[in-house]
Design a protein around this motif. Structure first.
Motif, PDB file in Angstrom:
ATOM      1  N   LEU A 107     -42.994   7.288   2.367  1.00 26.84           N
ATOM      2  CA  LEU A 107     -42.289   6.025   2.813  1.00 26.84           C
ATOM      3  C   LEU A 107     -43.113   5.101   3.647  1.00 26.84           C
ATOM      4  CD1 LEU A 107     -38.789   7.443   3.408  1.00 26.84           C
ATOM      5  CD2 LEU A 107     -39.115   5.642   1.990  1.00 26.84           C
ATOM      6  N   LEU A 108     -43.675   5.878   4.449  1.00 24.61           N
ATOM      7  CA  LEU A 108     -44.643   5.180   5.504  1.00 24.61           C
ATOM      8  C   LEU A 108     -45.867   4.512   4.873  1.00 24.61           C
ATOM      9  CD1 LEU A 108     -45.050   7.625   8.448  1.00 24.61           C
ATOM     10  CD2 LEU A 108     -43.989   5.426   8.502  1.00 24.61           C
ATOM     11  N   ILE A 109     -46.383   5.146   3.902  1.00 14.86           N
ATOM     12  CA  ILE A 109     -47.598   4.487   2.929  1.00 14.86           C
ATOM     13  C   ILE A 109     -46.820   3.265   2.286  1.00 14.86           C
ATOM     14  CG2 ILE A 109     -48.900   4.668   0.832  1.00 14.86           C
ATOM     15  CD1 ILE A 109     -49.571   7.781   1.711  1.00 14.86           C
ATOM     16  N   ILE A 110     -45.802   3.239   1.426  1.00 15.83           N
ATOM     17  CA  ILE A 110     -45.146   2.154   0.890  1.00 15.83           C
ATOM     18  C   ILE A 110     -45.007   1.084   1.956  1.00 15.83           C
ATOM     19  CG2 ILE A 110     -43.048   1.286  -0.294  1.00 15.83           C
ATOM     20  CD1 ILE A 110     -43.118   4.288  -1.715  1.00 15.83           C
TER      21      ILE A 110
ATOM     22  N   LYS B  70     -46.562  17.291  14.059  1.00 15.94           N
ATOM     23  CA  LYS B  70     -46.424  17.195  12.489  1.00 15.94           C
ATOM     24  C   LYS B  70     -46.336  15.731  12.114  1.00 15.94           C
ATOM     25  CE  LYS B  70     -45.198  21.690  11.329  1.00 15.94           C
ATOM     26  NZ  LYS B  70     -44.184  22.659  10.901  1.00 15.94           N
ATOM     27  N   ILE B  71     -45.272  15.101  13.048  1.00 12.39           N
ATOM     28  CA  ILE B  71     -44.971  13.508  12.764  1.00 12.39           C
ATOM     29  C   ILE B  71     -46.185  12.803  13.059  1.00 12.39           C
ATOM     30  CG2 ILE B  71     -43.336  11.876  13.351  1.00 12.39           C
ATOM     31  CD1 ILE B  71     -41.209  13.777  13.288  1.00 12.39           C
ATOM     32  N   ILE B  72     -46.922  13.075  14.186  1.00 14.33           N
ATOM     33  CA  ILE B  72     -48.079  12.215  14.350  1.00 14.33           C
ATOM     34  C   ILE B  72     -49.043  12.461  13.172  1.00 14.33           C
ATOM     35  CG2 ILE B  72     -50.029  12.106  15.799  1.00 14.33           C
ATOM     36  CD1 ILE B  72     -48.316  12.933  18.102  1.00 14.33           C
ATOM     37  N   ILE B  73     -49.048  13.676  12.707  1.00 12.84           N
ATOM     38  CA  ILE B  73     -50.003  13.787  11.420  1.00 12.84           C
ATOM     39  C   ILE B  73     -49.387  12.888  10.229  1.00 12.84           C
ATOM     40  CG2 ILE B  73     -51.015  15.540   9.717  1.00 12.84           C
ATOM     41  CD1 ILE B  73     -51.150  17.501  12.071  1.00 12.84           C
ATOM     42  N   CYS B  74     -48.415  12.986  10.166  1.00 15.71           N
ATOM     43  CA  CYS B  74     -47.577  12.191   8.971  1.00 15.71           C
ATOM     44  C   CYS B  74     -47.791  10.650   9.193  1.00 15.71           C
ATOM     45  CB  CYS B  74     -46.048  12.157   9.100  1.00 15.71           C
ATOM     46  SG  CYS B  74     -45.645  13.804   8.490  1.00 15.71           S
ATOM     47  N   PHE B  75     -47.928  10.165  10.377  1.00 17.12           N
ATOM     48  CA  PHE B  75     -48.332   9.032  10.762  1.00 17.12           C
ATOM     49  C   PHE B  75     -49.685   8.380  10.493  1.00 17.12           C
ATOM     50  CE2 PHE B  75     -44.059   8.354  12.707  1.00 17.12           C
ATOM     51  CZ  PHE B  75     -43.726   7.055  12.291  1.00 17.12           C
ATOM     52  N   LEU B  76     -50.526   9.603  11.017  1.00 12.80           N
ATOM     53  CA  LEU B  76     -52.170   9.290  10.787  1.00 12.80           C
ATOM     54  C   LEU B  76     -52.558   9.433   9.342  1.00 12.80           C
ATOM     55  CD1 LEU B  76     -53.482  11.387  13.604  1.00 12.80           C
ATOM     56  CD2 LEU B  76     -53.260   8.821  13.443  1.00 12.80           C
ATOM     57  N   ILE B  77     -51.866  10.348   8.478  1.00  8.98           N
ATOM     58  CA  ILE B  77     -52.109  10.115   7.129  1.00  8.98           C
ATOM     59  C   ILE B  77     -51.714   8.956   6.522  1.00  8.98           C
ATOM     60  CG2 ILE B  77     -51.667  11.379   5.017  1.00  8.98           C
ATOM     61  CD1 ILE B  77     -51.249  14.016   6.414  1.00  8.98           C
ATOM     62  N   SER B  78     -50.495   8.408   6.832  1.00  8.68           N
ATOM     63  CA  SER B  78     -49.845   7.234   5.939  1.00  8.68           C
ATOM     64  C   SER B  78     -50.487   6.084   6.353  1.00  8.68           C
ATOM     65  CB  SER B  78     -48.478   7.297   6.318  1.00  8.68           C
ATOM     66  OG  SER B  78     -48.333   6.818   7.732  1.00  8.68           O
ATOM     67  N   ILE B  79     -51.397   5.952   7.400  1.00  7.79           N
ATOM     68  CA  ILE B  79     -52.114   4.602   7.421  1.00  7.79           C
ATOM     69  C   ILE B  79     -53.259   4.658   6.770  1.00  7.79           C
ATOM     70  CG2 ILE B  79     -50.881   4.036   9.807  1.00  7.79           C
ATOM     71  CD1 ILE B  79     -53.431   4.672  11.259  1.00  7.79           C
ATOM     72  N   ILE B  80     -53.968   5.743   6.091  1.00  7.22           N
ATOM     73  CA  ILE B  80     -55.281   5.919   5.573  1.00  7.22           C
ATOM     74  C   ILE B  80     -55.467   4.628   4.427  1.00  7.22           C
ATOM     75  CG2 ILE B  80     -56.787   7.229   4.323  1.00  7.22           C
ATOM     76  CD1 ILE B  80     -55.912   9.719   5.792  1.00  7.22           C
ATOM     77  N   PRO B  81     -54.250   4.584   3.417  1.00  5.04           N
ATOM     78  CA  PRO B  81     -54.336   3.712   2.555  1.00  5.04           C
ATOM     79  C   PRO B  81     -54.576   2.154   2.973  1.00  5.04           C
ATOM     80  CG  PRO B  81     -52.644   5.205   1.902  1.00  5.04           C
ATOM     81  CD  PRO B  81     -53.152   5.454   3.148  1.00  5.04           C
ATOM     82  N   PHE B  82     -53.806   1.952   4.159  1.00  8.20           N
ATOM     83  CA  PHE B  82     -53.883   0.755   4.737  1.00  8.20           C
ATOM     84  C   PHE B  82     -55.334   0.358   5.530  1.00  8.20           C
ATOM     85  CE2 PHE B  82     -53.678  -2.053   8.767  1.00  8.20           C
ATOM     86  CZ  PHE B  82     -52.939  -3.068   8.189  1.00  8.20           C
ATOM     87  N   LEU B  83     -55.973   1.426   6.075  1.00 11.26           N
ATOM     88  CA  LEU B  83     -57.196   1.236   6.647  1.00 11.26           C
ATOM     89  C   LEU B  83     -58.169   0.671   5.800  1.00 11.26           C
ATOM     90  CD1 LEU B  83     -56.870   3.807   9.485  1.00 11.26           C
ATOM     91  CD2 LEU B  83     -56.840   1.290   9.583  1.00 11.26           C
ATOM     92  N   LEU B  84     -58.230   1.959   4.486  1.00 14.42           N
ATOM     93  CA  LEU B  84     -58.923   1.828   3.299  1.00 14.42           C
ATOM     94  C   LEU B  84     -59.137   0.450   2.810  1.00 14.42           C
ATOM     95  CD1 LEU B  84     -58.678   5.067   1.441  1.00 14.42           C
ATOM     96  CD2 LEU B  84     -60.765   4.472   2.824  1.00 14.42           C
TER      97      LEU B  84
END
Lengths: 127, 388
Positions: free
Chosen positions: B213-216, B248-262
């Motif tokens: 959801l966060l990635i989208i 775990k939630i912080i990790i979720c947020f960090l993972i989800s911004i990777i596509p945006f950063l890339l």
């Protein structure tokens, strides 16, 4: 619990939802059954959005089998014409360096340029 | 066998099919999977809706908005100039990088391509372009978001949710613009996170759903990442100290911004530009406007005195007043204030004419208007019927 399952409330809200859908489709947007019926036809729908000159530009570009097109400065300054022609004609792309340029019929043909063809709304000029 | 798939897994699959579709358009060698991917999305969505027993009305609702989308011309400016044009480019060139050659700067080449790629996959299935049907790709992308939000409501409250959503999002369901879609995914993320904060056990698939959801959310529009940051800070203020799973939630947020950063790294490295810096910040403009009180009044007038935002705000205040919830108050207030503060900074620093730029205010405030309204409804439903 009654509010949650009250059938009268359910009916009223469902009616409101349908009224909202009706309002959105008819007042906020221009819903037409005719569009719905033809919505999956290839190339359909441009006549509801594009002006006649843009429709002609695409028609002529396709007829001439152009891969690229160019338009006059005046047409380029017309934001509607410029943006709509670029997105509507794609994959035919605009190229500002092309010598063959589409002008509106109302525009003067520049000196040193030759009119190749004249259409209903546009003319093709070689400069 | 498919019928036995758990609802949570089903929704996770649907969300990931949207993300996978994007991935398939990155590598041309994977283009073949685009059609299959889209058909799987439709199949899993239908499967979910059929199984979704408590809210059968959702199927009728979705059918109606698809019919409206198919019966209306696509004439919204941003829909044509940006989102559907990008979709057209992706369809003809079969890659998301087709939009990144600085051709037609008005299309904002640096904007994320997730939704245009999804629309392009629908067009790939049919094999031809026209000026009407491609926008139902945007409408179809609402389905997972609506499913997630509606799972938090029951019976009449579910109908109220649909009605409120129609009131706030309205034509943005069907006109090919993305502000409505952004609003729905924004609310879906918040309700998902809130449900996490109220439970002790959260399974892996739920974390994966949150990441998806966060990635989208971050790849729908540029505002998505700001909403994501606002959510992160808002929830941190409400829950970070209370819960042991916060890491775990912080990790979720960090993972989800990777596509945006890339994506942004790629745009920066490739020199991909943006037309007239519509979303950029000009320090000079900020300096010029910062001390002029009239600018604040003008922004306030367009942004805050908006009927839908005011509806959401009043509904939220009444619900908190009647059914007190400290957590929801902190979440609602902090996320809204952060996002509105960001919008003030953007408008104060716009290099464009402020009054002209404020034409977008009614659109960009929609996520907060929907968020406050749905949060208010959720608060009432939660307190009265003890949602678990």
């Amino acid at each position: 619990m009654t509010f949650l399952i009250n059938k009268k409330i359910k009916l009223i809200v469902i009616i409101i939802i349908f009224l909202q859908l009706f309002y959105i489709s008819n007042k906020r947007l221009d819903f037409e059954i005719q569009i719905l019926k033809k919505s999956f036809l290839p190339e359909y729908g441009a006549q509801f959005i594009m002006s006649n000159d843009i429709l002609e530009l695409k028609e002529v570009s396709k007829k001439l089998k152009l891969n690229e097109f160019n338009i006059s400065k005046s047409l380029r300054n017309n934001v509607f014409f410029y943006q709509r022609s670029i997105e509507y004609l794609y994959p035919i792309k605009i190229n500002n360096n092309l010598k063959n340029i589409f002008y509106a019929n109302s525009e003067m043909t520049p000196i040193n340029c030759i009119e190749i063809n004249k259409y209903k709304y546009l003319k093709l000029i070689k400069c | 066998m498919l019928k036995n798939i758990d609802n949570k897994i089903n929704i996770l699959i649907i969300l990931n099919l949207i993300i996978l579709n994007y991935f398939f358009f990155i590598f041309e060698s994977l283009n073949f999977f685009v059609k299959i991917n889209f058909l799987l999305f439709v199949m899993f969505s239908i499967l979910y809706l059929i199984k979704f027993e408590k809210n059968k009305f959702l199927i009728i609702f979705i059918l109606f908005i698809i019919i409206i989308a198919l019966g209306t011309p696509t004439n919204a400016w941003d829909a044509r100039s940006i989102w559907l044009f990008k979709a057209k480019q992706i369809f003809y060139d079969q890659t998301i990088f087709a939009t990144n050659n600085n051709y037609a700067l008005f299309a904002h080449s640096n904007y994320p391509n997730l939704v245009p790629a999804f629309v392009a996959s629908l067009v790939n299935v049919l094999g031809y372009w026209n000026e009407i049907y491609p926008k139902i790709g945007v409408t179809l992308m609402f389905v997972p978001g609506i499913i997630i939000i509606s799972s938090f409501f029951d019976k009449n409250f579910f109908l109220f949710f649909l009605s409120i959503m129609l009131f706030i999002i309205g034509k943005f369901f069907v006109n090919g613009e993305l502000d409505g879609l952004l609003s729905v995914y924004f609310v879906a993320v918040i309700l998902t996170l809130y449900s996490f904060s109220k439970r002790k056990i959260i399974i892996l698939s739920e974390y994966l759903t949150l990441i998806s959801l966060l990635i989208i959310l971050s790849l729908i529009k540029v505002e998505g990442i700001i909403l994501l940051v606002s959510i992160f800070i808002g929830f941190a203020m409400a829950f970070l100290k209370k819960n042991n799973y916060s890491k775990k939630i912080i990790i979720c947020f960090l993972i989800s911004i990777i596509p945006f950063l890339l994506w942004n790294y790629y745009c920066f490295n490739s020199g991909i530009e943006n037309n007239s810096s519509l979303n950029s910040i000009s320090i000079k403009s900020l300096n010029d406007r910062f001390l002029n009180f009239e600018n604040y009044i003008l922004i306030f007038d367009h942004l805050i005195l908006n009927d839908k935002f005011l509806f959401g705000l009043i509904f939220f205040v009444i619900s908190i007043f009647c059914y007190k919830s400290k957590d929801l108050l902190i979440i609602g207030a902090s996320i809204s204030l952060l996002y509105i503060l960001f919008l003030f900074v953007i408008y104060l620093s716009t290099p464009l004419n402020l009054e002209w730029h404020l034409n977008s205010a009614t659109r960009v405030i929609k996520p907060i208007a929907l968020f406050l309204s749905i949060l208010a409804l959720f608060n009432i439903f939660n307190k009265k019927y003890n949602y678990k």
